[in-house]
Design a protein around this motif. Sequence first.
Motif, PDB file in Angstrom:
ATOM      1  N   SER A  96       0.847  -1.196   0.000  1.00 46.49           N
ATOM      2  CA  SER A  96       0.000   0.000   0.000  1.00 46.49           C
ATOM      3  C   SER A  96       0.883   1.247   0.000  1.00 46.49           C
ATOM      4  O   SER A  96       2.093   1.185   0.191  1.00 46.49           O
ATOM      5  N   LEU A  97       0.251   2.384  -0.202  1.00 45.33           N
ATOM      6  CA  LEU A  97       0.962   3.661  -0.243  1.00 45.33           C
ATOM      7  C   LEU A  97       1.622   3.953   1.101  1.00 45.33           C
ATOM      8  O   LEU A  97       2.748   4.458   1.163  1.00 45.33           O
ATOM      9  N   GLU A  98       0.923   3.609   2.201  1.00 46.96           N
ATOM     10  CA  GLU A  98       1.474   3.838   3.543  1.00 46.96           C
ATOM     11  C   GLU A  98       2.730   2.998   3.759  1.00 46.96           C
ATOM     12  O   GLU A  98       3.717   3.478   4.328  1.00 46.96           O
ATOM     13  N   GLU A  99       2.673   1.731   3.327  1.00 47.00           N
ATOM     14  CA  GLU A  99       3.839   0.852   3.491  1.00 47.00           C
ATOM     15  C   GLU A  99       5.025   1.377   2.683  1.00 47.00           C
ATOM     16  O   GLU A  99       6.165   1.374   3.156  1.00 47.00           O
ATOM     17  N   ILE A 100       4.757   1.836   1.480  1.00 43.97           N
ATOM     18  CA  ILE A 100       5.827   2.384   0.647  1.00 43.97           C
ATOM     19  C   ILE A 100       6.428   3.615   1.322  1.00 43.97           C
ATOM     20  O   ILE A 100       7.647   3.785   1.377  1.00 43.97           O
ATOM     21  N   GLN A 101       5.535   4.487   1.857  1.00 47.96           N
ATOM     22  CA  GLN A 101       5.997   5.696   2.539  1.00 47.96           C
ATOM     23  C   GLN A 101       6.842   5.344   3.760  1.00 47.96           C
ATOM     24  O   GLN A 101       7.890   5.947   3.995  1.00 47.96           O
ATOM     25  N   LYS A 102       6.413   4.339   4.535  1.00 49.07           N
ATOM     26  CA  LYS A 102       7.183   3.914   5.721  1.00 49.07           C
ATOM     27  C   LYS A 102       8.551   3.375   5.313  1.00 49.07           C
ATOM     28  O   LYS A 102       9.560   3.672   5.949  1.00 49.07           O
ATOM     29  N   LYS A 103       8.575   2.603   4.242  1.00 47.19           N
ATOM     30  CA  LYS A 103       9.853   2.048   3.779  1.00 47.19           C
ATOM     31  C   LYS A 103      10.780   3.159   3.303  1.00 47.19           C
ATOM     32  O   LYS A 103      11.986   3.133   3.562  1.00 47.19           O
ATOM     33  N   LEU A 104      10.217   4.156   2.602  1.00 47.13           N
ATOM     34  CA  LEU A 104      11.040   5.276   2.138  1.00 47.13           C
ATOM     35  C   LEU A 104      11.591   6.078   3.315  1.00 47.13           C
ATOM     36  O   LEU A 104      12.751   6.494   3.314  1.00 47.13           O
ATOM     37  N   GLU A 105      10.745   6.301   4.338  1.00 47.34           N
ATOM     38  CA  GLU A 105      11.201   7.032   5.525  1.00 47.34           C
ATOM     39  C   GLU A 105      12.284   6.254   6.256  1.00 47.34           C
ATOM     40  O   GLU A 105      13.278   6.835   6.722  1.00 47.34           O
ATOM     41  N   ALA A 106      12.105   4.932   6.371  1.00 51.91           N
ATOM     42  CA  ALA A 106      13.119   4.103   7.029  1.00 51.91           C
ATOM     43  C   ALA A 106      14.427   4.132   6.239  1.00 51.91           C
ATOM     44  O   ALA A 106      15.521   4.219   6.821  1.00 51.91           O
ATOM     45  N   ALA A 107      14.325   4.110   4.919  1.00 56.37           N
ATOM     46  CA  ALA A 107      15.531   4.174   4.083  1.00 56.37           C
ATOM     47  C   ALA A 107      16.232   5.522   4.242  1.00 56.37           C
ATOM     48  O   ALA A 107      17.462   5.587   4.332  1.00 56.37           O
ATOM     49  N   GLU A 108      15.427   6.600   4.314  1.00 59.01           N
ATOM     50  CA  GLU A 108      15.999   7.932   4.501  1.00 59.01           C
ATOM     51  C   GLU A 108      16.691   8.031   5.860  1.00 59.01           C
ATOM     52  O   GLU A 108      17.788   8.590   5.980  1.00 59.01           O
ATOM     53  N   GLU A 109      16.065   7.455   6.870  1.00 56.47           N
ATOM     54  CA  GLU A 109      16.660   7.452   8.215  1.00 56.47           C
ATOM     55  C   GLU A 109      17.967   6.662   8.234  1.00 56.47           C
ATOM     56  O   GLU A 109      18.965   7.109   8.823  1.00 56.47           O
ATOM     57  N   ARG A 110      17.970   5.523   7.565  1.00 61.27           N
ATOM     58  CA  ARG A 110      19.203   4.720   7.479  1.00 61.27           C
ATOM     59  C   ARG A 110      20.296   5.495   6.750  1.00 61.27           C
ATOM     60  O   ARG A 110      21.458   5.488   7.160  1.00 61.27           O
ATOM     61  N   ARG A 111      19.919   6.171   5.677  1.00 62.45           N
ATOM     62  CA  ARG A 111      20.895   6.961   4.919  1.00 62.45           C
ATOM     63  C   ARG A 111      21.484   8.071   5.785  1.00 62.45           C
ATOM     64  O   ARG A 111      22.692   8.305   5.792  1.00 62.45           O
ATOM     65  N   LYS A 112      20.619   8.763   6.556  1.00 65.37           N
ATOM     66  CA  LYS A 112      21.099   9.827   7.432  1.00 65.37           C
ATOM     67  C   LYS A 112      22.029   9.273   8.509  1.00 65.37           C
ATOM     68  O   LYS A 112      23.053   9.884   8.823  1.00 65.37           O
ATOM     69  N   CYS A 113      21.673   8.122   9.061  1.00 68.34           N
ATOM     70  CA  CYS A 113      22.531   7.500  10.082  1.00 68.34           C
ATOM     71  C   CYS A 113      23.890   7.123   9.492  1.00 68.34           C
ATOM     72  O   CYS A 113      24.937   7.353  10.117  1.00 68.34           O
ATOM     73  N   GLN A 114      23.865   6.567   8.301  1.00 68.04           N
ATOM     74  CA  GLN A 114      25.124   6.190   7.644  1.00 68.04           C
ATOM     75  C   GLN A 114      25.961   7.429   7.350  1.00 68.04           C
ATOM     76  O   GLN A 114      27.177   7.429   7.537  1.00 68.04           O
ATOM     77  N   GLU A 115      25.300   8.505   6.926  1.00 67.21           N
ATOM     78  CA  GLU A 115      26.005   9.740   6.631  1.00 67.21           C
ATOM     79  C   GLU A 115      26.614  10.331   7.897  1.00 67.21           C
ATOM     80  O   GLU A 115      27.757  10.795   7.900  1.00 67.21           O
ATOM     81  N   ALA A 116      25.844  10.282   9.007  1.00 65.92           N
ATOM     82  CA  ALA A 116      26.350  10.787  10.285  1.00 65.92           C
ATOM     83  C   ALA A 116      27.545   9.951  10.755  1.00 65.92           C
ATOM     84  O   ALA A 116      28.542  10.505  11.249  1.00 65.92           O
ATOM     85  N   GLU A 117      27.454   8.636  10.595  1.00 63.73           N
ATOM     86  CA  GLU A 117      28.570   7.763  10.972  1.00 63.73           C
ATOM     87  C   GLU A 117      29.810   8.085  10.133  1.00 63.73           C
ATOM     88  O   GLU A 117      30.925   8.137  10.655  1.00 63.73           O
TER      89      GLU A 117
END
Length: 184
Positions: A96-117
């Motif tokens: 669903s659209l919500e699941e896609i949005q959650k996955k995109l947000e989780a991916a963005e959060e992972r990217r930010k964490c990796q960038e911070a590291e």
Amino acid sequence: MLGAAWLECIMAYKKKMKELPLFNILCSCFNPEPHSRTLYKFDDPADQNWCFISDMEVKELNKRSSGLSFEVILKPPSFDGVPEFHTALPKKRDPSLEEIQKKLEAAEERRKCQEAELLKHLAEKREHEREVIQKAIEENNNFIRMAKEKLEQKNEIQKENREAHLAAMLERLQEKAFRGGPKK
């Protein structure tokens, strides 16, 4: 006499063929359908040219007084009754659209964490480089200071030695002048 030996050989062969159902069980993975015909066909023990055992044919080749020879022919496995595997797998539902949005947000959060590291790692590396450079500068300054002190000590010793040498020469000259006095 030949007939009795022949019958003994056929009886031994028949006994061996009764052990073959184990082979048939192992090969049943290729053809899971139950067998409709009997596994063994023995008309007359003295006249066996063909013997059918599910996926195998045994054909008598030569009859000689020295022995018998047979050809065993394995039939290729048939996959007619085997169900297809991909039909049994559950179908994947569309997200669903919500699941896609959650996955995109989780991916963005992972990217930010990796960038911070990565930034943290680079900052630590730069700090280490600064410490190494600072230590090298301090060691170089210490070396220069020690070299200057040694040079100054050497110059002082040379100056003292020169003054002592000049004083000794002057003293010898004065002694010569005093002993010899004015001669005219």
